[in-house]
Design a protein around this motif. Structure first.
Motif, PDB file in Angstrom:
ATOM      1  N   VAL A  65       0.864  -1.183   0.000  1.00 26.45           N
ATOM      2  CA  VAL A  65       0.000   0.000   0.000  1.00 26.45           C
ATOM      3  C   VAL A  65       0.897   1.228   0.000  1.00 26.45           C
ATOM      4  CG1 VAL A  65      -1.723   1.334   1.298  1.00 26.45           C
ATOM      5  CG2 VAL A  65      -1.848  -1.179   1.268  1.00 26.45           C
ATOM      6  N   LEU A  66       0.644   2.134  -0.948  1.00 21.86           N
ATOM      7  CA  LEU A  66       1.299   3.448  -0.964  1.00 21.86           C
ATOM      8  C   LEU A  66       0.281   4.420  -0.406  1.00 21.86           C
ATOM      9  CD1 LEU A  66       2.882   3.413  -4.552  1.00 21.86           C
ATOM     10  CD2 LEU A  66       3.884   2.640  -2.395  1.00 21.86           C
ATOM     11  N   LEU A  67       0.578   4.995   0.759  1.00 16.03           N
ATOM     12  CA  LEU A  67      -0.413   5.738   1.533  1.00 16.03           C
ATOM     13  C   LEU A  67      -0.009   7.188   1.748  1.00 16.03           C
ATOM     14  CD1 LEU A  67      -2.974   5.627   3.407  1.00 16.03           C
ATOM     15  CD2 LEU A  67      -1.402   4.951   5.249  1.00 16.03           C
ATOM     16  N   ASP A  68      -0.855   8.098   1.282  1.00 15.16           N
ATOM     17  CA  ASP A  68      -0.686   9.511   1.598  1.00 15.16           C
ATOM     18  C   ASP A  68      -1.247   9.733   3.002  1.00 15.16           C
ATOM     19  OD1 ASP A  68      -0.157  12.233   1.336  1.00 15.16           O
ATOM     20  OD2 ASP A  68      -1.957  12.648   0.171  1.00 15.16           O
ATOM     21  N   GLU A  82      -5.488   1.432  11.505  1.00 10.95           N
ATOM     22  CA  GLU A  82      -6.461   0.358  11.250  1.00 10.95           C
ATOM     23  C   GLU A  82      -5.795  -0.853  10.581  1.00 10.95           C
ATOM     24  OE1 GLU A  82     -10.007   0.022  11.459  1.00 10.95           O
ATOM     25  OE2 GLU A  82     -10.197   1.823  12.673  1.00 10.95           O
ATOM     26  N   ILE A  83      -4.965  -0.577   9.574  1.00 10.03           N
ATOM     27  CA  ILE A  83      -4.298  -1.673   8.855  1.00 10.03           C
ATOM     28  C   ILE A  83      -3.420  -2.475   9.809  1.00 10.03           C
ATOM     29  CG2 ILE A  83      -2.549  -2.239   7.112  1.00 10.03           C
ATOM     30  CD1 ILE A  83      -3.584   0.200   5.498  1.00 10.03           C
ATOM     31  N   LYS A  84      -2.578  -1.784  10.555  1.00 13.13           N
ATOM     32  CA  LYS A  84      -1.610  -2.473  11.412  1.00 13.13           C
ATOM     33  C   LYS A  84      -2.254  -3.056  12.670  1.00 13.13           C
ATOM     34  CE  LYS A  84       1.757  -1.990   8.594  1.00 13.13           C
ATOM     35  NZ  LYS A  84       2.328  -3.134   7.910  1.00 13.13           N
ATOM     36  N   GLY A  85      -3.488  -2.648  12.959  1.00  7.06           N
ATOM     37  CA  GLY A  85      -4.213  -3.217  14.092  1.00  7.06           C
ATOM     38  C   GLY A  85      -5.117  -4.375  13.709  1.00  7.06           C
ATOM     39  N   ASP A  86      -5.194  -4.674  12.419  1.00  9.91           N
ATOM     40  CA  ASP A  86      -6.081  -5.725  11.918  1.00  9.91           C
ATOM     41  C   ASP A  86      -5.259  -6.967  11.596  1.00  9.91           C
ATOM     42  OD1 ASP A  86      -7.618  -7.405  10.187  1.00  9.91           O
ATOM     43  OD2 ASP A  86      -8.841  -5.691   9.587  1.00  9.91           O
ATOM     44  N   PRO A  87      -5.511  -8.081  12.286  1.00  8.27           N
ATOM     45  CA  PRO A  87      -4.736  -9.303  12.046  1.00  8.27           C
ATOM     46  C   PRO A  87      -4.755  -9.773  10.592  1.00  8.27           C
ATOM     47  CG  PRO A  87      -6.187  -9.584  13.943  1.00  8.27           C
ATOM     48  CD  PRO A  87      -6.525  -8.266  13.316  1.00  8.27           C
ATOM     49  N   GLU A  88      -5.825  -9.473   9.846  1.00 11.31           N
ATOM     50  CA  GLU A  88      -5.931  -9.885   8.447  1.00 11.31           C
ATOM     51  C   GLU A  88      -5.118  -8.996   7.511  1.00 11.31           C
ATOM     52  OE1 GLU A  88      -7.772 -12.576   7.270  1.00 11.31           O
ATOM     53  OE2 GLU A  88      -7.978 -13.063   9.397  1.00 11.31           O
ATOM     54  N   VAL A  94       3.145  -1.152   4.262  1.00 15.96           N
ATOM     55  CA  VAL A  94       2.588   0.176   4.011  1.00 15.96           C
ATOM     56  C   VAL A  94       3.733   1.165   3.880  1.00 15.96           C
ATOM     57  CG1 VAL A  94       1.112   2.033   4.851  1.00 15.96           C
ATOM     58  CG2 VAL A  94       0.468  -0.362   5.273  1.00 15.96           C
ATOM     59  N   VAL A  95       3.811   1.779   2.699  1.00 17.84           N
ATOM     60  CA  VAL A  95       4.796   2.806   2.421  1.00 17.84           C
ATOM     61  C   VAL A  95       4.077   4.145   2.489  1.00 17.84           C
ATOM     62  CG1 VAL A  95       6.358   3.766   0.683  1.00 17.84           C
ATOM     63  CG2 VAL A  95       6.126   1.270   0.936  1.00 17.84           C
ATOM     64  N   VAL A  96       4.442   4.966   3.471  1.00 17.51           N
ATOM     65  CA  VAL A  96       3.862   6.304   3.568  1.00 17.51           C
ATOM     66  C   VAL A  96       4.588   7.176   2.548  1.00 17.51           C
ATOM     67  CG1 VAL A  96       3.541   8.322   5.046  1.00 17.51           C
ATOM     68  CG2 VAL A  96       3.191   6.018   5.977  1.00 17.51           C
ATOM     69  N   LEU A  97       3.806   7.763   1.652  1.00 21.50           N
ATOM     70  CA  LEU A  97       4.333   8.613   0.582  1.00 21.50           C
ATOM     71  C   LEU A  97       3.555   9.919   0.657  1.00 21.50           C
ATOM     72  CD1 LEU A  97       6.246   8.699  -1.876  1.00 21.50           C
ATOM     73  CD2 LEU A  97       4.404   7.706  -3.234  1.00 21.50           C
ATOM     74  N   TYR A 110       5.828   5.788  12.187  1.00 16.59           N
ATOM     75  CA  TYR A 110       6.657   4.636  12.582  1.00 16.59           C
ATOM     76  C   TYR A 110       6.118   4.001  13.862  1.00 16.59           C
ATOM     77  CZ  TYR A 110      10.111   5.120   8.897  1.00 16.59           C
ATOM     78  OH  TYR A 110      10.727   5.147   7.672  1.00 16.59           O
ATOM     79  N   GLN A 111       5.587   4.808  14.775  1.00 17.99           N
ATOM     80  CA  GLN A 111       4.966   4.234  15.974  1.00 17.99           C
ATOM     81  C   GLN A 111       3.753   3.381  15.604  1.00 17.99           C
ATOM     82  OE1 GLN A 111       4.277   7.873  18.186  1.00 17.99           O
ATOM     83  NE2 GLN A 111       6.119   7.596  19.417  1.00 17.99           N
ATOM     84  N   LEU A 112       3.112   3.746  14.502  1.00 21.56           N
ATOM     85  CA  LEU A 112       1.960   2.976  14.014  1.00 21.56           C
ATOM     86  C   LEU A 112       2.381   1.829  13.095  1.00 21.56           C
ATOM     87  CD1 LEU A 112      -0.469   5.958  13.279  1.00 21.56           C
ATOM     88  CD2 LEU A 112      -0.659   4.272  15.139  1.00 21.56           C
ATOM     89  N   HIS A 113       3.690   1.598  13.001  1.00 23.09           N
ATOM     90  CA  HIS A 113       4.265   0.467  12.270  1.00 23.09           C
ATOM     91  C   HIS A 113       4.258   0.602  10.754  1.00 23.09           C
ATOM     92  CE1 HIS A 113       4.560  -1.453  16.147  1.00 23.09           C
ATOM     93  NE2 HIS A 113       3.286  -1.211  16.337  1.00 23.09           N
ATOM     94  N   ALA A 114       4.410   1.845  10.256  1.00 26.09           N
ATOM     95  CA  ALA A 114       4.626   2.012   8.820  1.00 26.09           C
ATOM     96  C   ALA A 114       5.914   1.292   8.458  1.00 26.09           C
ATOM     97  CB  ALA A 114       4.750   3.496   8.468  1.00 26.09           C
TER      98      ALA A 114
END
Length: 152
Positions: A65-68, A82-88, A94-97, A110-114
């Motif tokens: 995922v490329l995420l703004d 939401e993404i990093k908190g969802d086991p699925e 996730v690349v933050v761009l 980074y704290q949210l695990h990007a």
């Protein structure tokens, strides 16, 4: 062709700027790797796509995922959480761009695990170079997790 790269790389771009979408599309179209780019314009659509809800019921699971960060309806920080908190979903890289250079945004993502944080350059050639480097690293160097996320 290498069998591992015979399948297209599935990329979800979460971006509300039509100009940045078009630039990303052009940079990826010039790629040596087969890829499919899916675009959603806001955080709600991103989560619906990833969770295959509503009009995205038949969406593919993206390889990355490329995420703004600055998005309407639900911002990128919320989407990332939401993404990093969802086991699925949490195994999807996730690349933050984003345009933000703010230290607090970098630290928070980074704290949210990007998986990485990249500031979008303003210069057209540099933007293409950034997209190419993301593509090269994530699809040529890195071994991505299996699609089901649970296979060991």
């Amino acid at each position: 062709m290498d069998p591992e790269h015979a399948k297209p790389v599935e990329i979800l771009l979460v971006e509300d700027s039509p100009g940045d979408v078009e630039l990303t599309r052009e940079a990826l179209a010039d790629s040596k790797l087969l890829n499919r780019l899916y675009v959603v314009e806001d955080g709600e659509e991103a989560l619906d796509f990833l969770r295959r809800k509503g009009r995205f019921a038949h969406a593919v699971r993206p390889d990355v995922v490329l995420l703004d960060l600055n998005l309407p309806r639900r911002d990128g920080r919320e989407v990332l959480e939401e993404i990093k908190g969802d086991p699925e979903l949490k195994a999807i890289p996730v690349v933050v761009l984003t345009t933000s250079r703010a230290d607090e945004d970098i630290l928070r993502t980074y704290q949210l695990h990007a998986n990485c944080y990249i500031t979008k350059p303003v210069d057209l050639n540099q933007f293409f170079a950034v997209v190419k480097s993301v593509e090269n690293f994530w699809f040529s160097v890195v071994k991505l997790p299996p699609k089901n996320g649970d296979a060991l």
